[in-house]
Design a protein around this motif. Structure first.
Motif, PDB file in Angstrom:
ATOM      1  N   LYS A  86       0.839  -1.206   0.000  1.00  0.00           N
ATOM      2  CA  LYS A  86       0.000   0.000   0.000  1.00  0.00           C
ATOM      3  C   LYS A  86       0.869   1.250   0.000  1.00  0.00           C
ATOM      4  CE  LYS A  86      -3.950  -2.194   2.095  1.00  0.00           C
ATOM      5  NZ  LYS A  86      -4.268  -2.880   3.353  1.00  0.00           N
ATOM      6  N   LYS A  87       1.931   1.213   0.820  1.00  0.00           N
ATOM      7  CA  LYS A  87       2.862   2.365   0.851  1.00  0.00           C
ATOM      8  C   LYS A  87       3.523   2.537  -0.509  1.00  0.00           C
ATOM      9  CE  LYS A  87       4.216   2.577   5.689  1.00  0.00           C
ATOM     10  NZ  LYS A  87       4.991   1.662   6.512  1.00  0.00           N
ATOM     11  N   GLU A  90       1.391   4.363  -3.019  1.00  0.00           N
ATOM     12  CA  GLU A  90       1.428   5.816  -2.799  1.00  0.00           C
ATOM     13  C   GLU A  90       2.712   6.419  -3.351  1.00  0.00           C
ATOM     14  OE1 GLU A  90       0.916   6.671   1.348  1.00  0.00           O
ATOM     15  OE2 GLU A  90      -0.860   5.381   1.433  1.00  0.00           O
ATOM     16  N   THR A  93       2.880   6.204  -7.189  1.00  0.00           N
ATOM     17  CA  THR A  93       1.910   7.126  -7.797  1.00  0.00           C
ATOM     18  C   THR A  93       2.457   8.546  -7.777  1.00  0.00           C
ATOM     19  OG1 THR A  93       0.148   5.727  -6.919  1.00  0.00           O
ATOM     20  CG2 THR A  93      -0.491   7.902  -7.721  1.00  0.00           C
ATOM     21  N   ARG A  94       3.018   8.916  -6.613  1.00  0.00           N
ATOM     22  CA  ARG A  94       3.568  10.262  -6.481  1.00  0.00           C
ATOM     23  C   ARG A  94       4.700  10.470  -7.490  1.00  0.00           C
ATOM     24  NH1 ARG A  94       4.643  10.016  -1.283  1.00  0.00           N
ATOM     25  NH2 ARG A  94       6.837   9.589  -1.636  1.00  0.00           N
TER      26      ARG A  94
END
Lengths: 113, 231
Positions: A86-87, A90, A93-94
């Motif tokens: 999950k991290k 993120e 995506t960033r």
């Protein structure tokens, strides 16, 4: 994954992670179909390339897998995101958005001013 | 490659058979799921299976790509090579013996030659004419390379016609006191002609005299530069 563009290495991993994030637990075939649908059938990739990518993500600890049974009663290996995964979604995506924004500035220098 | 995935790949070397069976089953299940979808759209079973495998990019190809990611291909092929070599040697023990003997002699001869070249040519002792230096031992029933008694040494020295010079030395530890922390020093007791034999001169002071080299003579010492600087 119809008759369209090739998927770049690394991009596929992000697509897998993002797919698992929105769909929860899914088998390899399901992930492949989902990526294909999401891309609007613009991507062309052999479904087979997904499996080394899944294994790599599993080795890195971003996804975990276990055997389960599909809706039509077939045994299949189901993948799901781990907490580290999950991290990673993120983070990737960033990074992807930043890269895209930078490239966009070069392609459309007028608009970004 | 992250550490985590490296460890996972190393671990996979030891349980590869189970994982290989699993990818087998997983790919079969993938094809089956795809066939189900094709059948629902009205395709024949044979055609559905053919299309599913084409879309996968081939079962064997996929399995290969998967295997390359699973383990460490370089190490796996090394293990295979070693296994093959062992099998081949077992099959032909005579040849294996000759090959082993050749290697042993080759390596042994090279090592022996290197030790000589290394000592004499590459790393000679740091004395002038070090190739002329030799250590003499006394052979007895107890030891091939035994210590020489002092009277024997004196006899050898008197009768010597082979060497330019002969000297005696013995390993010895000394206590250094009276100046800072007492220290245990390792050194040697040597006869007066020890340093002339090696052709070494002190930076400061003088060498031992013949007068000091007898029973009851003055105890004198020569110290190294390291100890001199430290104190």
């Amino acid at each position: 994954m119809g008759e369209g563009k090739d998927v770049r290495q690394g991009t596929l991993a992000l697509m897998v992670l993002k797919t698992l994030e929105s769909m929860g637990s899914l088998h390899g075939y399901g992930i492949a179909r989902r990526i294909e649908q999401t891309s609007g059938d613009l991507l062309s990739v052999n479904y087979g390339t997904l499996y080394p990518a899944l294994l790599k993500l599993e080795q890195e600890g971003y996804i975990a897998s276990e055997w389960g049974v599909s809706e039509n009663n077939r045994r299949a290996r189901y993948y799901r995101l781990t907490r580290a995964g999950k991290k990673q979604v993120e983070r990737e995506t960033r990074e992807w958005n930043e890269t895209a924004a930078i490239v966009a500035r070069f392609l459309n220098p007028e608009e970004s001013r | 490659m992250s550490l985590r995935s490296f460890l996972s790949r190393v671990a996979s070397l030891f349980r590869s058979q189970r994982r290989d069976r699993e990818i087998e089953a997983e790919l079969e299940s993938h094809v089956q799921l795809h066939i189900d979808d094709f059948l629902r759209s009205g395709m024949s079973l044979a055609e559905a299976r053919r299309q599913a495998i084409i879309k996968l990019g081939g079962i064997e190809q996929t399995r290969e790509a998967w295997r390359r990611q699973r383990g460490l291909p370089a190490i796996e092929s090394l293990v295979q090579d070693v296994r093959y070599a062992v099998r081949a040697m077992r099959k032909n023990p005579g040849f294996a013996c000759i090959a082993l003997l050749t290697l042993m002699l080759g390596i042994g001869a090279n090592t022996a030659l290197f030790s000589v070249v290394n000592g004499v040519l590459l790393n000679p002792l740091p004395y002038p004419h070090s190739e002329q230096l030799a250590i003499l031992y006394q052979k007895s029933t107890l030891a091939d390379r035994g210590a020489v008694s002092y009277p024997n040494f004196l006899d050898w020295q008197r009768q010597n016609e082979t060497f330019l010079s002969m000297a005696a030395f013995r390993e010895q530890s000394f206590n250094l006191t009276g100046e800072g922390e007492p220290t245990r020093l390792s050194g040697h007791e040597v006869s007066a002609d020890f340093f002339p034999t090696l052709d070494v001169k002190p930076v400061l002071g003088r060498l031992f005299t013949a007068d000091e080299d007898r029973v009851g003579g003055e105890p004198v010492a020569l110290i190294g530069g390291g100890l001199w600087k430290a104190r």
